[in-house]
Design a protein around this motif. Structure first.
Motif, PDB file in Angstrom:
ATOM      1  N   ASP A  69       4.054  97.119 -29.411  1.00 52.14           N
ATOM      2  CA  ASP A  69       4.132  96.096 -28.694  1.00 52.14           C
ATOM      3  C   ASP A  69       3.147  95.077 -28.846  1.00 52.14           C
ATOM      4  O   ASP A  69       3.193  93.872 -29.027  1.00 52.14           O
ATOM      5  N   PRO A 119       9.763  97.831 -30.055  1.00 55.46           N
ATOM      6  CA  PRO A 119      10.359  96.518 -29.412  1.00 55.46           C
ATOM      7  C   PRO A 119      11.254  95.784 -30.456  1.00 55.46           C
ATOM      8  O   PRO A 119      11.134  95.851 -31.514  1.00 55.46           O
ATOM      9  N   LEU A 144       7.081  93.436 -21.201  1.00 59.78           N
ATOM     10  CA  LEU A 144       6.741  92.798 -22.517  1.00 59.78           C
ATOM     11  C   LEU A 144       6.586  91.301 -22.490  1.00 59.78           C
ATOM     12  O   LEU A 144       7.326  90.600 -22.875  1.00 59.78           O
ATOM     13  N   TYR A 180       1.430  95.428 -22.423  1.00 61.29           N
ATOM     14  CA  TYR A 180       2.068  96.424 -23.442  1.00 61.29           C
ATOM     15  C   TYR A 180       2.248  97.732 -22.810  1.00 61.29           C
ATOM     16  O   TYR A 180       1.926  98.091 -21.490  1.00 61.29           O
TER      17      TYR A 180
END
Length: 515
Positions: free
Chosen positions: A166, A43, A84, A138
């Motif tokens: 995540d 991420p 996310l 996630y």
């Protein structure tokens, strides 16, 4: 109140909405959308925005089979790689002191799930406990939990353990921003159920997550879930074949496939692995030697796991929920026998003897329950209790309806009292034939203990700590009570069991759980 609904985060302002005694913010981004070149990558930070972002409605769930994103009958949440985000619930009334923070990680086998599910709202916990509640999405399925890093090229880097990364990114967001919502970043408890429980124990052995939380609760955790790089590489090659790619075109194949195509190939791989190795799945964290460096059993046993207070436990009849999914757990004699192929025949015989009635249905299901949820939880509790306060439980409460249809205290049933949903539709359905008073009693017991633990790092005084001497275990029933070394014969029988998940936990021949 209106001014308190707009909160300034480090990335920009968000507007929530008031709902009775709480304020709620939905789908706040904690990382950049993992799309395009960010697919298969760790991420990345959110791009800050100007103005006030509306956070009153849920956005997308993670990519998954469409049925997995059902919020209610006839209602499906949109799914997207742009997923996310996290949600915050806080009391409407201000506080002079920062409030404890509870961060929930949903389950679903790392295949399905969404933080938008009404069961996970957290409102009743916030109202009862004067806490701040956070839930997250996630990446799921191949986009989050299939390690394809062996397919990386210099032109196309690919990272491992994306779903776990995540979760770490979400916890980093909590550290940066939760004070603005009235929460205490120095008092964060993570909790999760099923795959979410595995996420909790996995985060405890993830170095980059250390310091991001201060207590942990693992409910029905398949805490042994992890696999090695060799397995990951083998499954990655098979996955590319299922996508129609070749070794030379692997990176291009996974880049150009649609989420639907990725999911279809994943389900085919999932079925193959589950049949070949009962109880083993390709969607698990990978021991990559870096981000997730060692086997969970080894980390807990040698003390390198995060030494925070831990609640861990399982439900009495976990596997009855999975009876309609024959490949989900090793609950049938043929799959149980295959499961024991990698271990000492004497261990197999000892385990079978501890379950009278085998190969009958009840005994076979009990073995599947214990090897997946209870046995790994006992192993983790035993190891962690050497280093940090540890509390073990078993959930036994089963209203008459659940017993009558053969479920009993099955997988995920404890979520109803933990989230205080006994008076909602799902709670009233389960108690339609009786047990409503018992549900209220169990709800109060579980919520009071979860909240006390989140506030001070230990549950109520009536729940003694777990140790390898008396092995005190809280039994959540109506009424709750404390058992000492429940199912001792079963616990001792599993000593020495070896499986694909147990590597690194013990040396060959060394008992995994002390008798």
């Amino acid at each position: 109140m209106a001014s308190r609904l707009v909160v300034q985060t480090s990335e920009g302002s968000v507007r929530g909405r008031a709902e009775g005694a709480v304020r709620r913010w939905r789908s706040i981004p904690f990382a950049a959308p993992p799309v395009g070149k960010r697919r298969w990558r760790a991420p990345a930070p959110v791009t800050p925005w100007n103005g006030v972002r509306d956070a009153t409605e849920f956005a997308n769930a993670s990519c998954q089979p469409r049925w997995g994103a059902g919020l209610s009958p006839g209602t499906l949440q949109p799914v997207s790689e742009d997923c996310l985000t996290l949600n915050v619930v806080a009391p409407a009334e201000p506080s002079d002191t920062p409030r404890p923070v509870l961060v929930f990680i949903h389950g679903g086998g790392y295949i399905v799930g969404t933080s938008a599910l009404s069961l996970y709202s957290g409102v009743h916990l916030v109202e009862r406990g004067d806490v701040v509640f956070v839930s997250m999405n996630y990446r799921l399925g191949p986009l989050g939990y299939l390690d394809l890093s062996s397919l990386a090229t210099p032109e196309r880097p690919i990272d491992s353990n994306l779903g776990l990364r995540d979760q770490v990114a979400a916890l980093e967001w909590v550290q940066r921003n939760i004070a603005a919502f009235g929460g205490d970043p120095d008092n964060v408890t993570i909790f999760g159920e099923s795959a979410g429980g595995n996420a909790v124990t996995s985060l405890m052995v993830t170095p980059s997550a250390h310091g991001l939380f201060h207590r942990a609760i693992a409910q029905s955790a398949p805490a042994h879930w992890a696999h090695d790089p060799e397995e990951s590489e083998r499954w990655a090659r098979t996955y590319v074949d299922l996508l129609g790619g070749t070794p030379d075109s692997a990176a291009r194949a996974i880049d150009t496939a649609t989420p639907k195509e990725l999911g279809k190939a994943m389900l085919a791989l999932y079925r193959t692995v589950a049949k070949d190795v009962p109880g083993h799945f390709p969607l698990e964290p990978t021991i990559d030697g870096d981000f997730f460096p060692e086997w969970p059993a080894a980390a807990f046993r040698n003390g390198t796991a995060n030494r925070v207070p831990l609640i861990i436990g399982a439900n009495r009849r976990e596997s009855s929920l999975f009876a309609w999914m024959p490949d989900a757990l090793p609950t049938k004699p043929n799959r149980i026998e295959a499961m024991f192929e990698a271990t000492d025949p004497k261990v197999r015989d000892r385990v079978i003897a501890a379950y009278p009635g085998y190969p009958g249905k009840a005994a076979a299901r009990a073995i599947g329950s214990d090897v997946t949820f209870w046995h790994p939880s006992v192993e983790i509790a035993e190891a962690h209790s050497e280093y940090a306060p540890t509390f073990m439980y078993r959930y036994d409460f089963a209203p008459r309806l659940l017993g009558g249809i053969g479920l009993g205290a099955t997988h995920a049933m404890e979520m109803i009292p933990v989230f205080g949903m006994g008076e909602t539709g799902i709670g009233r359905t389960t108690t339609a034939l009786g047990g409503r008073r018992g549900m209220r009693r169990v709800t109060h017991a579980m919520q009071d203990n979860w909240l006390a633990f989140g506030r001070r790092g230990r549950p109520l005084a009536s729940w003694p700590g777990y140790n390898t001497g008396d092995r005190a275990t809280m039994i959540f029933d109506a009424p709750p009570w404390v058992a000492f070394d429940p199912h001792a014969e079963r616990r001792k029988a599993w000593a020495g069991y070896e499986s694909h998940h147990r590597r690194g936990g013990t040396a060959p021949g060394e008992p995994a759980i002390r008798a």
